[in-house]
Scaffold this active site. Structure first.
Site, PDB file in Angstrom:
ATOM      1  CB  SER A  62      -0.936   0.015   1.217  1.00 32.71           C
ATOM      2  OG  SER A  62      -1.893  -1.015   1.139  1.00 32.71           O
ATOM      3  N   GLY A 254      -4.427  -1.926  -0.984  1.00 30.16           N
ATOM      4  CA  GLY A 254      -3.555  -1.622  -2.114  1.00 30.16           C
ATOM      5  C   GLY A 254      -3.194  -0.154  -2.142  1.00 30.16           C
ATOM      6  CB  CYS A 281      -7.303  -0.639   2.898  1.00 32.30           C
ATOM      7  SG  CYS A 281      -6.213   0.811   2.898  1.00 32.30           S
ATOM      8  CD  GLN A 285      -9.854   3.981  -0.756  1.00 38.41           C
ATOM      9  OE1 GLN A 285      -9.125   3.696  -1.704  1.00 38.41           O
ATOM     10  NE2 GLN A 285      -9.408   4.619   0.311  1.00 38.41           N
ATOM     11  N   GLY A 325      -4.595   7.337   2.010  1.00 34.05           N
ATOM     12  CA  GLY A 325      -4.585   8.778   1.791  1.00 34.05           C
ATOM     13  C   GLY A 325      -5.843   9.266   1.088  1.00 34.05           C
ATOM     14  CG  HIS A 399      -4.605  -2.268   6.770  1.00 36.45           C
ATOM     15  ND1 HIS A 399      -3.401  -2.494   6.135  1.00 36.45           N
ATOM     16  CD2 HIS A 399      -5.292  -1.428   5.975  1.00 36.45           C
ATOM     17  CE1 HIS A 399      -3.367  -1.793   5.001  1.00 36.45           C
ATOM     18  NE2 HIS A 399      -4.504  -1.140   4.897  1.00 36.45           N
ATOM     19  CD  GLU A 401      -3.384  -6.662   8.314  1.00 33.75           C
ATOM     20  OE1 GLU A 401      -2.319  -6.026   8.321  1.00 33.75           O
ATOM     21  OE2 GLU A 401      -4.471  -6.126   8.053  1.00 33.75           O
TER      22      GLU A 401
END
Length: 450
Positions: A62, A254, A281, A285, A325, A399, A401
């Site tokens: 990412s 990603g 993440c 989106q 971001g 995230h 995990e």
């Protein structure tokens, strides 16, 4: 630095210092010393507030196209353990730290972090005031930068930076995704993690995972909740995925601008309502864009392992690991449904108002019906999660995990299994119980006192 300080440093573990400079697009220049590979790189400068996990940051896809500033003052003190890498290569452009440790102390360490950076071609700089740099980014916003050990003239650095490609609009997912489909099962879980984790259960479900730059820790967590995973490239046609007859489809994290990843969200649109979906993440989106949502560039984003997020359905607060971001604009998904939103008819400008009202608002979306806002960031009120109420699909911006970060949000993997089970209450899980699921520490403590 003075001659006296140079003499003092010569008696420490610090190597011979090679000058380096970091130049920002707004003309700000920071001088320091090399602590990784030598060279010259361009990327968006950002910051991560995690106190640990620098190796996971360095190997998280990412961060492709970015120069990462670590806010914790000393980085590298526990070295590098190969079992903890999140991908088989580094994706970030550069690393910025206050002080780099060259002599780590940890029973799992195989090499020092600066040696790892140098071996993987990551340019690093130390010896600058990272607190001041982070304050500058918070005020001025994330921006393009150049990090160099080769060009030390300020004017030349800024001229080169002005000619560098922009970060926004670039598709970094294409370069970070896998080339061919492959399987990930319990046999792929690193043996070095067995000191902390119990044995993965037998696979109950088959999940197809879109690799948009996925971390290995995510695959490991899917396996640990009973999934056999087939990983596919970022632009795999939906028809090909459905032909695999999966019980669910996972949309991974990603890098970069979500609007540039049309090859993924256009396929997700075809999967809506046909198979249970779970995204994190960038995957969050991708699901949102498939529903017609607008994406916005955040001023400096969220990166670190200490972001407070409220689950609006349960009222529980999770401390989460984040790295993004960009964010979704929840109001762009549709108009509020007052009777399912605590009587609220107008979208709140600051989503923390829903936390105060103890409401998880619902909108009516043209494509998928009702979409509920499930999670919000308590620092700035940005949306952190959605659930489609009329089709089996949900996603979160962070995230779960915990690579790196806390385990509060681990329950989301269990929620995915519950969604594939067909349960409508899949998100309503006691995180205090679930956050310890699969760990062996409690069992070891009980055995010691038996």
């Amino acid at each position: 630095m003075s001659k006296i300080s140079d003499k003092l440093l010569a008696g420490t573990s610090k190597p011979t210092r090679v000058p380096a400079k970091l130049a920002l697009a707004d003309g700000t220049i920071w001088a320091g010393y090399s602590c990784g590979a030598t060279g010259e790189v361009f990327g968006e400068v950002c910051f991560n507030t995690s106190m640990t996990g620098y190796l996971e940051v360095a190997t998280d896809p990412s961060y492709a196209g970015q120069i990462v500033t670590m806010t914790y003052p000393q980085i590298g003190n526990y070295g590098v353990c190969p079992d903890d890498v999140q991908r088989d290569h580094t994706a970030l452009r550069g690393m910025v730290v206050r002080d780099m440790c060259y002599t780590p102390s940890n029973w799992r360490s195989a090499e020092s972090f600066p040696a790892f950076l140098a071996r993987n071609g990551v340019v690093g700089i130390e010896g600058i005031d990272t607190r001041a740099l982070v304050r500058h980014i918070r005020n001025a916003g994330a921006q393009m930068a150049v990090l160099s050990t080769e060009t030390l003239d300020d004017a030349q650095l800024l001229a080169k930076l002005a000619a560098a490609p922009a970060f926004v609009g670039t598709n970094y997912v294409e370069q970070e995704s896998c080339d061919e489909p492959h399987e990930y099962t319990a046999e792929n879980v690193p043996a070095g993690h067995q000191f902390a984790y119990g044995k993965a259960p037998e696979a109950k479900y088959h999940v197809v995972a879109y690799d948009c730059g996925m971390k290995d820790g995510i695959l490991e967590n899917l396996v640990r909740v009973g999934c056999r995973v087939t990983v596919v490239p970022w632009n795999t046609p939906a028809e090909q995925v459905l032909a695999m007859h999966p019980n669910g489809v996972f949309l991974s994290n990603g890098p970069g601008d979500p609007d540039a990843v049309e090859g993924t969200y256009s396929q997700v649109e075809k999967l809506l309502g046909k198979v249970p979906l779970f995204g994190i993440c960038l995957g969050h989106q991708m699901l949102s864009k498939a529903c017609g949502c607008t994406i916005e560039k955040l001023k400096f984003g969220h990166r670190g392992g200490n972001q407070p997020v409220m689950n609006l359905r349960t009222g529980r607060v999770e401390i989460t690991s984040q790295n993004h971001g960009f964010g979704i604009v929840y109001s762009s998904l549709g108009e509020l449904v007052p009777e399912e939103s605590g009587g609220i008819a107008q979208h709140a400008e600051d989503l923390r108002a829903y936390a105060e009202a103890h409401v998880a608002p619902v909108v009516c979306n043209e494509k998928v019906g009702r979409v509920q806002l499930t999670h919000i960031n308590l620092n700035d009120g940005t949306p952190e999660g959605i659930a489609c109420l009329d089709i089996p699909a949900f996603s979160v911006q962070y995230h779960p995990e915990a690579q790196c970060g806390p385990t509060d949000a681990h329950y989301l993997f269990a929620a995915f299994v519950r969604l594939m089970d067909g349960r409508s209450d899949y998100l309503d899980i006691d995180i205090a119980q679930d956050r310890l699921a699969g760990w062996t520490f409690a069992e070891q403590k009980e055995a010691q006192h038996a």
